[in-house]
Design an enzyme around this catalytic site. Structure first.
Site, PDB file in Angstrom:
ATOM      1  N   VAL A  62      -4.720   6.520   5.687  1.00 33.46           N
ATOM      2  CA  VAL A  62      -3.280   6.437   5.985  1.00 33.46           C
ATOM      3  C   VAL A  62      -2.455   6.824   4.758  1.00 33.46           C
ATOM      4  O   VAL A  62      -1.225   6.777   4.789  1.00 33.46           O
ATOM      5  CB  VAL A  62      -2.921   5.010   6.479  1.00 33.46           C
ATOM      6  N   SER A 122     -17.900   5.021   5.716  1.00 33.61           N
ATOM      7  CA  SER A 122     -19.090   4.161   5.856  1.00 33.61           C
ATOM      8  C   SER A 122     -19.717   4.267   7.240  1.00 33.61           C
ATOM      9  O   SER A 122     -20.778   3.721   7.491  1.00 33.61           O
ATOM     10  CB  SER A 122     -18.701   2.700   5.601  1.00 33.61           C
ATOM     11  N   CYS A 152       8.189   2.572  16.476  1.00 33.54           N
ATOM     12  CA  CYS A 152       8.998   1.623  17.239  1.00 33.54           C
ATOM     13  C   CYS A 152       8.164   1.013  18.358  1.00 33.54           C
ATOM     14  O   CYS A 152       7.655   1.727  19.233  1.00 33.54           O
ATOM     15  CB  CYS A 152      10.218   2.324  17.845  1.00 33.54           C
ATOM     16  N   CYS A 169      10.295   1.754  21.853  1.00 34.50           N
ATOM     17  CA  CYS A 169      10.378   3.065  22.524  1.00 34.50           C
ATOM     18  C   CYS A 169       9.236   4.007  22.159  1.00 34.50           C
ATOM     19  O   CYS A 169       9.109   5.091  22.735  1.00 34.50           O
ATOM     20  CB  CYS A 169      11.731   3.732  22.192  1.00 34.50           C
ATOM     21  N   HIS A 184      -5.678   7.279  12.281  1.00 35.23           N
ATOM     22  CA  HIS A 184      -5.374   5.844  12.164  1.00 35.23           C
ATOM     23  C   HIS A 184      -3.933   5.595  11.735  1.00 35.23           C
ATOM     24  O   HIS A 184      -3.610   4.486  11.327  1.00 35.23           O
ATOM     25  CB  HIS A 184      -6.336   5.174  11.166  1.00 35.23           C
ATOM     26  N   LEU A 220     -20.825   8.565  -1.308  1.00 33.13           N
ATOM     27  CA  LEU A 220     -21.391   7.979  -2.532  1.00 33.13           C
ATOM     28  C   LEU A 220     -22.705   7.263  -2.242  1.00 33.13           C
ATOM     29  O   LEU A 220     -23.658   7.312  -3.008  1.00 33.13           O
ATOM     30  CB  LEU A 220     -20.368   6.999  -3.140  1.00 33.13           C
ATOM     31  N   GLN A 259      -9.213   9.385   8.533  1.00 32.92           N
ATOM     32  CA  GLN A 259      -9.030   7.976   8.913  1.00 32.92           C
ATOM     33  C   GLN A 259      -8.051   7.318   7.936  1.00 32.92           C
ATOM     34  O   GLN A 259      -7.612   6.198   8.176  1.00 32.92           O
ATOM     35  CB  GLN A 259     -10.365   7.219   8.861  1.00 32.92           C
ATOM     36  N   ARG A 279       0.842  -1.209   0.000  1.00 32.51           N
ATOM     37  CA  ARG A 279       0.000   0.000   0.000  1.00 32.51           C
ATOM     38  C   ARG A 279       0.873   1.253   0.000  1.00 32.51           C
ATOM     39  O   ARG A 279       0.530   2.255  -0.641  1.00 32.51           O
ATOM     40  CB  ARG A 279      -0.940  -0.035   1.211  1.00 32.51           C
TER      41      ARG A 279
HETATM   42  N1  APR Z   1     -16.952   9.629  -3.236  1.00 31.00           N
HETATM   43  C1  APR Z   1     -17.510   9.649  -1.995  1.00 31.00           C
HETATM   44  N2  APR Z   1     -17.681   8.552  -1.222  1.00 31.00           N
HETATM   45  C2  APR Z   1     -17.244   7.372  -1.727  1.00 31.00           C
HETATM   46  C3  APR Z   1     -16.660   7.262  -3.006  1.00 31.00           C
HETATM   47  C4  APR Z   1     -16.517   8.458  -3.766  1.00 31.00           C
HETATM   48  N3  APR Z   1     -15.967   8.443  -4.990  1.00 31.00           N
HETATM   49  N4  APR Z   1     -16.354   5.947  -3.216  1.00 31.00           N
HETATM   50  C5  APR Z   1     -16.736   5.273  -2.116  1.00 31.00           C
HETATM   51  N5  APR Z   1     -17.284   6.122  -1.222  1.00 31.00           N
HETATM   52  C6  APR Z   1     -17.821   5.821   0.121  1.00 31.00           C
HETATM   53  C7  APR Z   1     -18.528   4.488   0.204  1.00 31.00           C
HETATM   54  O1  APR Z   1     -19.907   4.657  -0.079  1.00 31.00           O
HETATM   55  C8  APR Z   1     -18.294   4.115   1.682  1.00 31.00           C
HETATM   56  O2  APR Z   1     -19.379   4.572   2.498  1.00 31.00           O
HETATM   57  O3  APR Z   1     -16.715   5.739   0.984  1.00 31.00           O
HETATM   58  C9  APR Z   1     -17.024   4.867   2.072  1.00 31.00           C
HETATM   59  C10 APR Z   1     -15.841   3.958   2.302  1.00 31.00           C
HETATM   60  O4  APR Z   1     -16.136   3.174   3.413  1.00 31.00           O
HETATM   61  P1  APR Z   1     -15.026   2.163   3.955  1.00 31.00           P
HETATM   62  O5  APR Z   1     -14.490   1.364   2.802  1.00 31.00           O
HETATM   63  O6  APR Z   1     -15.629   1.460   5.121  1.00 31.00           O
HETATM   64  O7  APR Z   1     -13.825   3.078   4.445  1.00 31.00           O
HETATM   65  P2  APR Z   1     -13.775   3.935   5.783  1.00 31.00           P
HETATM   66  O8  APR Z   1     -15.137   4.394   6.179  1.00 31.00           O
HETATM   67  O9  APR Z   1     -12.727   4.962   5.594  1.00 31.00           O
HETATM   68  O10 APR Z   1     -13.247   2.857   6.860  1.00 31.00           O
HETATM   69  C11 APR Z   1     -13.011   3.361   8.162  1.00 31.00           C
HETATM   70  O11 APR Z   1     -12.149   1.220   8.825  1.00 31.00           O
HETATM   71  O12 APR Z   1     -11.023  -0.581   8.095  1.00 31.00           O
HETATM   72  C12 APR Z   1     -10.927   0.528   8.895  1.00 31.00           C
HETATM   73  O13 APR Z   1      -9.010   1.727   9.493  1.00 31.00           O
HETATM   74  C13 APR Z   1      -9.838   1.440   8.423  1.00 31.00           C
HETATM   75  O14 APR Z   1      -9.851   3.845   8.324  1.00 31.00           O
HETATM   76  C14 APR Z   1     -10.582   2.692   7.980  1.00 31.00           C
HETATM   77  C15 APR Z   1     -11.868   2.605   8.766  1.00 31.00           C
END
Ligand code: APR
Length: 233
Positions: free
Chosen positions: A94, A178, A118, A121, A110, A203, A92, A60
């Site tokens: 990285v 999400s 580390c 430390c 995150h 979205l 959130q 990544r």
């Molecule tokens: N524009 C706007 N929103 C979008 C787009 C886009 N082009 N594409 C996808 N999405 C939305 C999806 O509808 C979804 O609700 O982005 C969201 C992504 O959700 P996740 O994949 O769950 O990612 P996230 O919410 O950042 O996850 C939170 O979970 O796994 C852990 O640490 C990880 O930081 C992450 C945390």
């Protein structure tokens, strides 16, 4: 929208980086598919299979060189540069796309791919190369560097600073997340209790959409520039 708004907190998730080409976690091409969370994003996974976990984050980290900020990252950076009141972007994510777009008032709750932590430390150091297990810490000299990623079950970074900003917020905006993972998914509640306006740009409807005063559905590359134009009048 911006008559009585001075202090803004913006939460971003994987969705804001989707149009830059970085996979989201729970979408159809979700990162977690092909990898169970328990196998690559928990302290137990790191202890059980460090080679797999380090390689997952090396892949990544290397991917970052192949992608670029999109109009959503650029619009938030422009807002950051122009906004005279308090503003904090809590991501959130990285990836480094907010920084590369020019955002300043930013924190990664995150962790970050381009950092190594580390385990001996606690020192974090910038890291852009592959990070093999047993890499040596430049602080304490121990071979204990790990990806600087907050795993499930670990405490996110800067929670006090985030809470203080939410309690002073006049506007809380959630973009591309999400609402599946706490504590980030609970920020809208803290903001509402503080009397802030709440806006979700996503979205699809999220697990937290019902808590937002307003939800706008669509791609971040369109909705975020539109919101910034409204705020900057
Ligand atoms: N524009 C706007 N929103 C979008 C787009 C886009 N082009 N594409 C996808 N999405 C939305 C999806 O509808 C979804 O609700 O982005 C969201 C992504 O959700 P996740 O994949 O769950 O990612 P996230 O919410 O950042 O996850 C939170 O979970 O796994 C852990 O640490 C990880 O930081 C992450 C945390």
């Amino acid at each position: 929208m911006n008559a009585d708004i001075n202090n803004i907190v913006i939460l971003t998730g994987a969705g804001i980086s989707a149009e830059s080409g970085l996979a989201t976690f729970r979408g159809p091409d979700g990162l977690w598919e092909g990898h169970r969370v328990e196998d690559v994003c928990t302290p137990e996974a790191l202890a059980r299979n460090p080679v797999l976990v380090h390689r997952f984050y090396d892949e990544r980290r290397a991917r970052l060189a192949e992608v670029a900020p999109n109009p959503a990252h650029q619009a938030l950076a422009a807002l950051d540069a122009a906004w005279g009141g308090d503003l904090l972007i809590v991501t959130q994510n990285v990836d480094d796309l907010h920084e590369r777009a020019g955002a300043q008032r930013l924190l990664h709750m995150h962790g970050e791919l381009q950092s190594a932590l580390c385990a001996a430390c606690g020192k974090a150091e910038a890291w852009t190369a592959p990070l093999p297990p047993a890499s040596v810490c430049t602080g304490c000299g121990q071979p204990r560097l790990r990806p600087d990623i907050v795993f499930f079950g670990e405490m996110p970074y800067d929670m006090e600073r985030i809470d203080a900003a939410l309690c002073r917020a006049d506007l809380f905006v959630s973009i591309g997340t999400s609402g599946a993972v706490y504590p980030a998914a609970g920020f809208v509640q803290t903001a509402r209790h503080a009397g802030a306006r709440t806006l979700e740009l996503n979205l699809d409807p999220s697990a937290g959409s019902a808590y937002f005063e307003e939800t706008r559905l669509g791609p971040a590359s369109e909705l975020v520039p539109e919101m910034v134009r409204e705020l900057l009048g």
